[in-house]
Structure formats: C-alpha cells, structure tokens
Design an enzyme around this catalytic site. Sequence first.
Site, PDB file in Angstrom:
ATOM      1  N   ARG A   1      -8.101  -4.131  -3.454  1.00 37.27           N
ATOM      2  CA  ARG A   1      -7.429  -2.838  -4.137  1.00 37.27           C
ATOM      3  C   ARG A   1      -8.372  -2.568  -5.563  1.00 37.27           C
ATOM      4  O   ARG A   1      -7.895  -3.118  -6.652  1.00 37.27           O
ATOM      5  CB  ARG A   1      -5.836  -3.141  -4.951  1.00 37.27           C
ATOM      6  CG  ARG A   1      -5.067  -3.371  -3.822  1.00 37.27           C
ATOM      7  CD  ARG A   1      -3.597  -3.802  -4.033  1.00 37.27           C
ATOM      8  NE  ARG A   1      -2.863  -4.490  -3.087  1.00 37.27           N
ATOM      9  CZ  ARG A   1      -2.183  -3.824  -2.154  1.00 37.27           C
ATOM     10  NH1 ARG A   1      -2.514  -2.313  -1.894  1.00 37.27           N
ATOM     11  NH2 ARG A   1      -1.424  -4.572  -1.008  1.00 37.27           N
TER      12      ARG A   1
ATOM     13  N   CYS B   1       0.737  -1.243   0.174  1.00 35.60           N
ATOM     14  CA  CYS B   1      -0.065   0.005   0.037  1.00 35.60           C
ATOM     15  C   CYS B   1       0.849   1.191  -0.055  1.00 35.60           C
ATOM     16  O   CYS B   1       0.356   2.146  -0.576  1.00 35.60           O
ATOM     17  CB  CYS B   1      -0.920  -0.050   1.233  1.00 35.60           C
ATOM     18  SG  CYS B   1      -2.098  -1.205   1.106  1.00 35.60           S
TER      19      CYS B   1
END
Length: 220
Positions: free
Chosen positions: A132, A55
């Site tokens: 995601r 991330c």
Amino acid sequence: MENIQEKQTYSMPRIGDKAPDFTAKTTKGDIKLSNYAEGKWIVMFSHPADFTPVCTTEMSGFAQRKSEFDALNTELIGLSIDSIHAHLGWVNNVKKNTGVYFDFPIIADLDMKVSKLYGMLQPNESETAAVRAVFFIDPEKKIRLIMYYPLNVGRNMDEILRALEALQTSDKYKVAMPLDWKKGDKVIIPPPKTLAEMEAREADDSIEKIDFYLAKKNLN
C-alpha cells in the site's frame, strides 16, 4: 547443498526525484503520467488486489472523499496488479452493493511495470501484490512525499489529506508545519539568518516566539 534463489528487489524513487514516467491502461483509458493532470497535484496509490476487504475500504474512502482532493487541485490514480476486466467488475460490484463509485483511473498493472518502477513490489511482503504505497506528485511532476503500508494495515485518509494540504500550504507561504499541524493551526516561520533578522524577530509581537530559532504565526 540447497539452492536458495535470492528474491529480486526493485528500486524506488525518492522524495525530490522526478516521478518516473509511464504509459498505462486504466479504467478511464490510457494515461501517460508526464502529460496527465497538467497543472495539478497527483496522489497515486497502490493496493494489493481487487475484491479484497481492506482494499475495498480504502478505495471507497478515496472515492467518498474525492471532492476534498478536487478542492485541493489533486487528481487520484489507483493501481493494482489486476486486469482491466477485474477492475471494472470490482468497481461495478462495490457501486451495486454500497453505492460508492470509484470515479478515478485505476491502473491495470498486470505486467507489474509501474509497480516495479515505483518500488511497490516488495518481495519479502509479496512477489505478486503491490504494497500500500502512496506517492504525492506536484504539478512539476516531482515526488514530494511517500507513504508505505504493509498488506494488512489500511491507510489513514485524514493523514493523506492533511499531508497534501500541508505540502501545498508550505509551498504557497514558504513555511514549515509543526507536529500534528492541520488547516487553521499556526505554522513555523523560517529561522533568522542574520543578527538583524534575529533582532527584528525579537521585536515582532505578532508572532509566537518559543525561542529565536522557533517561532509560529497564523496565516490568516
């Protein structure tokens, strides 16, 4: 008999749908999607958690290329199921360690309201972390493109920007994009709908004709 509890699934909006509206707390204050970034495109993306390796690379990628999104009249919105305090701590940590500043709103979705609204929670992957997801939302607040990646695979920033530019170019010139299209490449023009249009196309030497239904041209 073993009691097996079924995992809850959440619906997700589809391409062409009006983007589901919401109000949320972000690192840049409260936003309401329906009146946010008027006249602009929005790329809204979720990540599983703050202070995590993949991330951090992704959010840094968005931050480092924010000027390219600005040039395409596009605002960024991030999201994860973390608190505002965690977001702020992470933003500060990354800036201090790498010099990269996440200068776009990051939604604090602790109640998972937005994640559920957009199908970012997929229980077979995780019940507490958003996958995601990337949603491309046009100035009319319509969803135009959706990308989904699992928790362990980072996204491709070049492809996100390429897809955004392709959508905008298609809208502006009423054309379609072939495989691997990028800015400067030829585009596909709509096929003829009448015999007269087909004959006119056959006589047009300014376009690349693969067949009567498949023809390309330069935009410049």
